[in-house]
Design an enzyme around this catalytic site. Structure first.
Site, PDB file in Angstrom:
ATOM      1  CG  ASP A 223      -1.897   1.007   1.207  1.00  0.00           C
ATOM      2  OD1 ASP A 223      -2.712   1.118   0.240  1.00  0.00           O
ATOM      3  OD2 ASP A 223      -1.806   1.988   2.154  1.00  0.00           O
ATOM      4  CD  GLU A 282      -2.182   2.395  -3.268  1.00  0.00           C
ATOM      5  OE1 GLU A 282      -3.347   2.843  -3.756  1.00  0.00           O
ATOM      6  OE2 GLU A 282      -1.546   2.114  -2.356  1.00  0.00           O
TER       7      GLU A 282
END
Length: 545
Positions: A223, A282
């Site tokens: 993330d 990401e």
């Protein structure tokens, strides 16, 4: 075309299994509820694994289910090596992992290294330790500025803004006159940022990775992978009005050069395991910058964010596709394609809504599955779910409260059955509480069980395309070395030529267009008489070698 859902090949004919993988993203709290409390859980996912396997995909990416106060639906982690009781137990996860592997499905988990929960024991200890303590060096605790003589550090240390709206700083102890520190949170105040310039943070996360890899998890989705390091000294942004738009508009908070050594370290760790573990980032940056995170000694993949945000515009698709291909040629890793995820407006709505949006979403997902590299599908995308306008009182996204933006519309619990009983089959236990986000009227018309009986459904299209994709890989039509040559032909026909033998064509104009010569392998909708591709349709074409 059907797929038996049984155990699959260990990987492609050459290269790593993820070179051609189709990964299905599960947002656990909205996938399936096994205990009737209205929130999806591990038991619900385990009961529906056969459905995911029937799609023919290679694996599952699970968004966070670790212990969390759920300020940001699990992306505020208080224990990186546990399971939140909301979702189940570690024993249930272990059983799920074994069940998935037995069915030929690999499991990827989310790791959230930029920030944790303010309830994390290390952050709690840092707050309690007071200014100057080494415990505070794990995070960004900085003494505030003073608005005037006699004031007590009542101004944040700099002018950075939060992704969720408002300032990116909160007081460590707002009721104290002696604790003048503020802490940095690029997201909500419940998500303090780790200080990656402290080597102890890197050591801590290596332990987290080892914990999950030792269990047999096949990889990690990372993330906010580009935002771990902040500029030395945490200086003001050039303008007080600058905001952190996806962590792109303020380079002081992301894409610092130091971050690459983190992923080199993680790559070395991932390759100590057999089989090697997958690292997917990401990385919400321009393609030329994002691709640097997938150099040969860093992550294996990074999501093609410039692609996932596209509308229905052939020139934009071709431009982004060409840019991604140029980045691939420079750094070696093929794009990881997606049209939807838990943060993005669903494709049906983004492409026009209603029947128009549904036709375009069918064409787009067929095109996606024909592109070179890995592809990611978000739960419900295979059902053609539209974005839901969640009632104001029911919205749960922290971005709504702080910034007036909601992602709840893409997170509404899935409809499994047409019947409204048990929230269209979302809950499998009685009595069942209302789902954590309300399902709109007519939601059952998209039900998975109904679409499984309809050969013309979106579900049937996706399943057939995934199966055909696998066949073409096994036959050598698709390879790990395929590139993507993009162009727009007359009539707004978008073409991605994957190799001299195969191309994807998407009709994005208003009139039917003639397809390039070759054998049509698949279309999103039946072709017009004469074989012309009608507007909002897509085709896979096999050409003579």
């Amino acid at each position: 075309m059907t797929h038996d859902g049984g155990a699959r090949l260990p990987g492609p004919v050459t290269g790593q299994w993820w070179d051609s993988a189709v990964i299905y993203q599960v947002y656990p709290r909205s996938f399936a509820d096994g205990n009737g409390d209205g929130v999806g859980d591990l038991a619900g996912l385990a009961a529906r694994l056969s459905y995911i396997a029937s799609l023919g995909v290679d694996g599952i990416w699970m968004t966070p289910f670790q212990p969390s106060p759920q300020v940001d639906q699990g992306y505020d982690v208080s224990d990186y090596c546990g399971v939140d009781p909301l979702f189940g137990t570690m024993d249930e996860f272990d059983a799920l992992l074994g069940q998935a592997h037995a069915g030929g499905l690999r499991i990827l988990l989310d790791v959230v290294p930029n920030h944790c929960s303010s309830a994390h024991p290390l952050f709690q200890a840092a707050v309690a330790a007071r200014p100057g303590s080494p415990k505070r060096e794990l995070f960004h605790f900085v003494e505030g500025r003073r608005s005037g003589p006699g004031s007590v550090s009542d101004v944040p240390p700099n002018n950075w803004q939060s992704v969720f709206g408002g300032r990116a700083w909160s007081r460590a102890n707002p009721d104290s006159d002696t604790d003048t520190d503020w802490y940095l949170h690029l997201f909500s105040p419940g998500q303090p940022d780790w200080n990656w310039r402290n080597p102890a943070v890197g050591d801590y996360f290596e332990g987290v990775l080892r914990f999950w890899f030792d269990k047999g998890v096949d990889g990690l989705r990372i993330d906010v992978a580009h935002a771990l390091f902040k500029a030395d000294g945490l200086p003001d942004a050039p303008s007080a009005t600058d905001v952190v738009d996806g962590l792109r508009s303020n380079p002081l908070v992301s894409d610092q050069e130091d971050v690459h050594e983190v992923y080199r370290r993680w790559r070395r760790l991932a390759e100590k395991y057999q089989p090697h573990r997958l690292l997917v980032g990401e990385v919400n940056l321009e393609p030329s910058r994002a691709a640097r995170y997938t150099r040969a000694d860093e992550m294996h993949q990074a999501f093609a964010f410039a692609f996932v945000k596209l509308g229905w515009d052939p020139e934009a698709w071709a431009a982004v596709g060409s840019e991604l291909e140029a980045a691939r040629q420079l750094h070696g890793a093929a794009p990881s394609w997606a049209l939807e995820n838990h943060d993005i407006v669903r494709a049906v709505t983004r492409f026009g809504g209603g029947n128009l949006g549904a036709r375009r979403a069918r064409a787009a997902v067929l095109a996606l599955l024909g592109l070179p590299g890995a592809a990611y599908l978000y739960q419900g995308q295979e059902l053609g779910l539209p974005e839901v306008d969640v009632p104001l009182a029911a919205r749960a996204d922290p971005m709504w409260a702080r910034g007036g933006i909601t992602r709840d519309g893409a997170r509404v619990p899935l409809p499994w059955t047409e019947s409204p009983l048990l929230s269209h089959g979302f809950s499998s236990a009685q009595p069942a509480a209302a789902p954590w986000l309300p399902q709109p009227p007519g939601w059952g018309s998209y039900a998975a069980e109904t679409q499984q009986q309809d050969p013309g459904s979106m579900l049937a299209l996706v399943t057939a395309a995934v199966g055909l994709r696998r066949q073409l890989w096994e036959q050598g039509v698709f390879t790990a070395d395929d590139d993507g040559s993009w162009r727009v032909e007359p009539g707004n026909l978008l073409v991605c030529e994957r190799s001299p033998r195969f191309l994807v064509a998407v009709a994005m104009g208003t009139e039917p267009v003639r397809l390039p010569a070759g054998t049509v392998l698949a279309t999103a909708a039946p072709l017009d008489t004469g074989g012309w591709l009608q507007p909002d349709n897509a085709a896979w074409v096999l050409r003579e070698p």
